[in-house]
Design a protein around this motif. Sequence first.
Motif, PDB file in Angstrom:
ATOM      1  N   VAL A 285       0.818  -1.209   0.000  1.00 33.85           N
ATOM      2  CA  VAL A 285       0.000   0.000   0.000  1.00 33.85           C
ATOM      3  C   VAL A 285       0.855   1.263   0.000  1.00 33.85           C
ATOM      4  O   VAL A 285       1.871   1.358   0.694  1.00 33.85           O
ATOM      5  CB  VAL A 285      -0.975  -0.007   1.200  1.00 33.85           C
ATOM      6  N   THR A 286       0.458   2.226  -0.824  1.00 30.99           N
ATOM      7  CA  THR A 286       1.093   3.551  -0.853  1.00 30.99           C
ATOM      8  C   THR A 286      -0.001   4.607  -0.753  1.00 30.99           C
ATOM      9  O   THR A 286      -1.114   4.411  -1.254  1.00 30.99           O
ATOM     10  CB  THR A 286       1.907   3.768  -2.140  1.00 30.99           C
ATOM     11  N   PRO A 287       0.294   5.734  -0.131  1.00 36.08           N
ATOM     12  CA  PRO A 287      -0.734   6.786   0.007  1.00 36.08           C
ATOM     13  C   PRO A 287      -1.052   7.433  -1.331  1.00 36.08           C
ATOM     14  O   PRO A 287      -0.251   7.385  -2.266  1.00 36.08           O
ATOM     15  CB  PRO A 287      -0.080   7.782   0.975  1.00 36.08           C
ATOM     16  N   ILE A 288      -2.209   8.060  -1.409  1.00 38.71           N
ATOM     17  CA  ILE A 288      -2.633   8.716  -2.637  1.00 38.71           C
ATOM     18  C   ILE A 288      -3.563   9.865  -2.293  1.00 38.71           C
ATOM     19  O   ILE A 288      -4.216   9.869  -1.232  1.00 38.71           O
ATOM     20  CB  ILE A 288      -3.346   7.708  -3.580  1.00 38.71           C
ATOM     21  N   GLN A 289      -3.635  10.831  -3.174  1.00 39.86           N
ATOM     22  CA  GLN A 289      -4.534  11.968  -2.993  1.00 39.86           C
ATOM     23  C   GLN A 289      -5.993  11.500  -3.089  1.00 39.86           C
ATOM     24  O   GLN A 289      -6.354  10.698  -3.945  1.00 39.86           O
ATOM     25  CB  GLN A 289      -4.265  13.031  -4.054  1.00 39.86           C
ATOM     26  N   MET A 290      -6.829  12.026  -2.176  1.00 38.70           N
ATOM     27  CA  MET A 290      -8.251  11.687  -2.195  1.00 38.70           C
ATOM     28  C   MET A 290      -9.083  12.952  -2.363  1.00 38.70           C
ATOM     29  O   MET A 290      -8.715  14.023  -1.885  1.00 38.70           O
ATOM     30  CB  MET A 290      -8.642  10.973  -0.890  1.00 38.70           C
ATOM     31  N   PHE A 291     -10.203  12.807  -3.051  1.00 42.82           N
ATOM     32  CA  PHE A 291     -11.164  13.895  -3.225  1.00 42.82           C
ATOM     33  C   PHE A 291     -12.553  13.388  -2.876  1.00 42.82           C
ATOM     34  O   PHE A 291     -12.880  12.222  -3.152  1.00 42.82           O
ATOM     35  CB  PHE A 291     -11.168  14.418  -4.666  1.00 42.82           C
ATOM     36  N   ASP A 292     -13.349  14.252  -2.291  1.00 42.16           N
ATOM     37  CA  ASP A 292     -14.746  13.894  -2.052  1.00 42.16           C
ATOM     38  C   ASP A 292     -15.467  13.780  -3.390  1.00 42.16           C
ATOM     39  O   ASP A 292     -15.117  14.455  -4.358  1.00 42.16           O
ATOM     40  CB  ASP A 292     -15.432  14.946  -1.183  1.00 42.16           C
ATOM     41  N   ARG A 293     -16.477  12.927  -3.449  1.00 39.96           N
ATOM     42  CA  ARG A 293     -17.175  12.698  -4.706  1.00 39.96           C
ATOM     43  C   ARG A 293     -17.855  13.961  -5.240  1.00 39.96           C
ATOM     44  O   ARG A 293     -18.169  14.045  -6.422  1.00 39.96           O
ATOM     45  CB  ARG A 293     -18.195  11.564  -4.550  1.00 39.96           C
ATOM     46  N   LYS A 294     -18.069  14.977  -4.378  1.00 36.80           N
ATOM     47  CA  LYS A 294     -18.693  16.224  -4.820  1.00 36.80           C
ATOM     48  C   LYS A 294     -17.672  17.339  -5.078  1.00 36.80           C
ATOM     49  O   LYS A 294     -18.034  18.494  -5.269  1.00 36.80           O
ATOM     50  CB  LYS A 294     -19.730  16.686  -3.798  1.00 36.80           C
ATOM     51  N   ALA A 295     -16.385  16.951  -5.101  1.00 38.69           N
ATOM     52  CA  ALA A 295     -15.348  17.934  -5.445  1.00 38.69           C
ATOM     53  C   ALA A 295     -15.529  18.369  -6.897  1.00 38.69           C
ATOM     54  O   ALA A 295     -15.939  17.596  -7.763  1.00 38.69           O
ATOM     55  CB  ALA A 295     -13.970  17.329  -5.242  1.00 38.69           C
ATOM     56  N   ILE A 296     -15.210  19.642  -7.182  1.00 38.17           N
ATOM     57  CA  ILE A 296     -15.364  20.170  -8.534  1.00 38.17           C
ATOM     58  C   ILE A 296     -14.225  19.656  -9.424  1.00 38.17           C
ATOM     59  O   ILE A 296     -13.073  19.571  -8.985  1.00 38.17           O
ATOM     60  CB  ILE A 296     -15.380  21.715  -8.515  1.00 38.17           C
ATOM     61  N   ILE A 297     -14.546  19.306 -10.652  1.00 36.35           N
ATOM     62  CA  ILE A 297     -13.559  18.752 -11.580  1.00 36.35           C
ATOM     63  C   ILE A 297     -12.368  19.684 -11.757  1.00 36.35           C
ATOM     64  O   ILE A 297     -11.217  19.242 -11.861  1.00 36.35           O
ATOM     65  CB  ILE A 297     -14.227  18.427 -12.928  1.00 36.35           C
ATOM     66  N   SER A 298     -12.609  20.976 -11.770  1.00 34.93           N
ATOM     67  CA  SER A 298     -11.507  21.924 -11.936  1.00 34.93           C
ATOM     68  C   SER A 298     -10.485  21.788 -10.817  1.00 34.93           C
ATOM     69  O   SER A 298      -9.269  21.922 -11.040  1.00 34.93           O
ATOM     70  CB  SER A 298     -12.053  23.360 -11.979  1.00 34.93           C
ATOM     71  N   TRP A 344     -15.940  21.331 -16.640  1.00 33.68           N
ATOM     72  CA  TRP A 344     -15.035  22.072 -15.748  1.00 33.68           C
ATOM     73  C   TRP A 344     -15.655  22.398 -14.394  1.00 33.68           C
ATOM     74  O   TRP A 344     -14.990  22.278 -13.368  1.00 33.68           O
ATOM     75  CB  TRP A 344     -14.567  23.347 -16.451  1.00 33.68           C
ATOM     76  N   ASN A 345     -16.919  22.767 -14.383  1.00 41.76           N
ATOM     77  CA  ASN A 345     -17.553  23.172 -13.121  1.00 41.76           C
ATOM     78  C   ASN A 345     -18.522  22.112 -12.563  1.00 41.76           C
ATOM     79  O   ASN A 345     -19.295  22.402 -11.660  1.00 41.76           O
ATOM     80  CB  ASN A 345     -18.297  24.500 -13.318  1.00 41.76           C
ATOM     81  N   ARG A 346     -18.437  20.892 -13.095  1.00 40.76           N
ATOM     82  CA  ARG A 346     -19.282  19.814 -12.576  1.00 40.76           C
ATOM     83  C   ARG A 346     -18.502  19.040 -11.513  1.00 40.76           C
ATOM     84  O   ARG A 346     -17.288  19.205 -11.333  1.00 40.76           O
ATOM     85  CB  ARG A 346     -19.723  18.881 -13.701  1.00 40.76           C
ATOM     86  N   THR A 347     -19.190  18.171 -10.786  1.00 36.16           N
ATOM     87  CA  THR A 347     -18.539  17.394  -9.726  1.00 36.16           C
ATOM     88  C   THR A 347     -17.838  16.167 -10.316  1.00 36.16           C
ATOM     89  O   THR A 347     -18.234  15.638 -11.365  1.00 36.16           O
ATOM     90  CB  THR A 347     -19.554  16.944  -8.664  1.00 36.16           C
ATOM     91  N   ILE A 348     -16.813  15.712  -9.608  1.00 34.79           N
ATOM     92  CA  ILE A 348     -15.940  14.652 -10.124  1.00 34.79           C
ATOM     93  C   ILE A 348     -16.670  13.327 -10.306  1.00 34.79           C
ATOM     94  O   ILE A 348     -16.265  12.481 -11.112  1.00 34.79           O
ATOM     95  CB  ILE A 348     -14.703  14.478  -9.201  1.00 34.79           C
ATOM     96  N   ASP A 349     -17.773  13.103  -9.574  1.00 35.64           N
ATOM     97  CA  ASP A 349     -18.480  11.821  -9.707  1.00 35.64           C
ATOM     98  C   ASP A 349     -19.146  11.653 -11.072  1.00 35.64           C
ATOM     99  O   ASP A 349     -19.629  10.567 -11.408  1.00 35.64           O
ATOM    100  CB  ASP A 349     -19.498  11.624  -8.581  1.00 35.64           C
TER     101      ASP A 349
END
Length: 597
Positions: A285-298, A344-349
């Motif tokens: 296992v190695t660490p990785i950047q995480m984003f919430d599913r409602k984070a903006i794509i930008s 660009w302004n939509r959520t990452i999910d």
Amino acid sequence: MNPERHIREPNSSISEKLSTEFRRIIEQHAIYCVYQPIVSLQDGAVYGYEALTRGPRNSIFHSPMELFKYAEKTGTLYALDKMAREKAIQGSILDHDQQLLFINISSEVIYDPQFIPGKTLEILQKYGLDPRNVVFEITERSSIEDFALAKKILEHYRKQGYRIAIDDAGAGYSSLQAIAELHPDFVKIDRSLIQDIHTNKIKEYILETFVTFAQKMNIQLIAEGIEHRDELTKLTRMGIHYAQGYLLGKPELHPASISEDQRGLILEYRKLHSGGTSWSIGDLVTPIQMFDRKAIISEVANYFKINVDAVGAVIVSDDVPVGLIMREHLFRQLSAQYGFSLFWNRTIDHVMDEFPLIVDEQMAVELVSQMATSRSIQNLYDLVIITSSNKMAGVASIRTILESITNVRMETARVANPLTGLPGNLQINRDLHKRLKEQKTFSVIYADLDYFKWYNDRFGFQKGDQLIQFTADILQQAIAVCGSLYDFVGHVGGDDFIAISMIPNPELLCQEMIRRFEQGVHRFYGGEDWDYIEDRSGNRIQSEGVTLSLSLVVCQCESPVSLEQISYASAILKKKAKAYNGSVYFSHHIGAAGAAI
């Protein structure tokens, strides 16, 4: 009275009652589903559930065999099958979106004109499920007649995300042909091949062929009908991926999750199978950047622009991974025509992979490798997400996984015994030094075959090798049944073995080894008789054949203990055991005041 009429009337009456009862079941949707867990033999987690149809409890059609047989006879199989699918989905008990629901479909239904693509998807959407959670399990109540058409129909479902399993392999009409033609994702091994596999070498050889074939074709094997611990032990050691049976869970409306004791047993068996050399995916296992599913794509895109070495990021919800976004995939989406303005302004999910490969940290690296490399070419090099208790732990890359497998195989090949695959002298000495350093009580059992040279001379080296492999098997089986999580079995060489155990009553372990040996050794004689056998010096001895001598040295470690003391005590015990006619063990305690042989 006309005797013929007298005979026909009861039959007619029964037929009418059956027809009325079956019609009532169909009209009232009077069936229900029970669910049986399918358990991973890598980490003991519940991988999914098979939905099993039942008729009304007090009806002649309660049995699914009677229910579906009558539907097939009366031409109503599709109506019943469609209803069963809907009931299975409606009552689904999946714990999370990585689990699978196995739904039985008769091979005849595939060809039914009413088998309209899209109907199952409508049902899934109605109950909030996705095709990627569903495995169509093709049952062989009758043989598949048109493989080209069946393949075409099933391929349509595959493209939607469904997976395919072939049921009853080894017992159906044409299961081997179905495997070859349909290229399933899963093959379920019939109970007839699983029952007593720990004592039946023919079944073992057949199953070994399945394992080799499955590895080459990236097919996952599921063993059905497991009822005994010895069967589970053997299947785990053979590399079977998943298990199903009463030992692990009965079909119920709401089956309980597998117990921690059962999961511990599977992890223990896995450790025995790997000889202590295999890595779990958690080791990588190695660490990785995480984003919430409602984070903006930008926001995610800017992260990748700043961190040029980052290949991906995990999308989470309350620390639970729900998706994966790879750098290349995101920028490909944004660079498409209108991609920037659309996303660009939509959520990452909206653009993430909703079904990445997510595995528990306890899963063996080799199994993860098989799962990862069987993905489509578009996802082949995506990161593998690793969880701990279903929470985000980190990721592993395909490169890291493949490199670790290479290292493990090289290490195993270098130090393992080539005949049995058990750890050799280097690993044995490592384990003994480690235990002596810990200064906790442990036991060492040296196992040696008596009159093995006579057996080799009489029956040949090939049979001799088989007897050696049998001895390795029974020692590991005894450890699995009576031993503890951190026990160890090694192959010193020839017909000499060593077992190291932490259990408080190692005498029971010796007794179990002897019991299993005596129970199975007779089948290696092929029914032959003899008046005498010869020892290594050529002396004639009255004996029933090869026996097992065990030297049990209990190291209490209350005072310093050395490898020389263990070897010396074992040599004396071995001499005593060899002087005894028959399988026997002698024991001695060292590392305690007043201990003497």
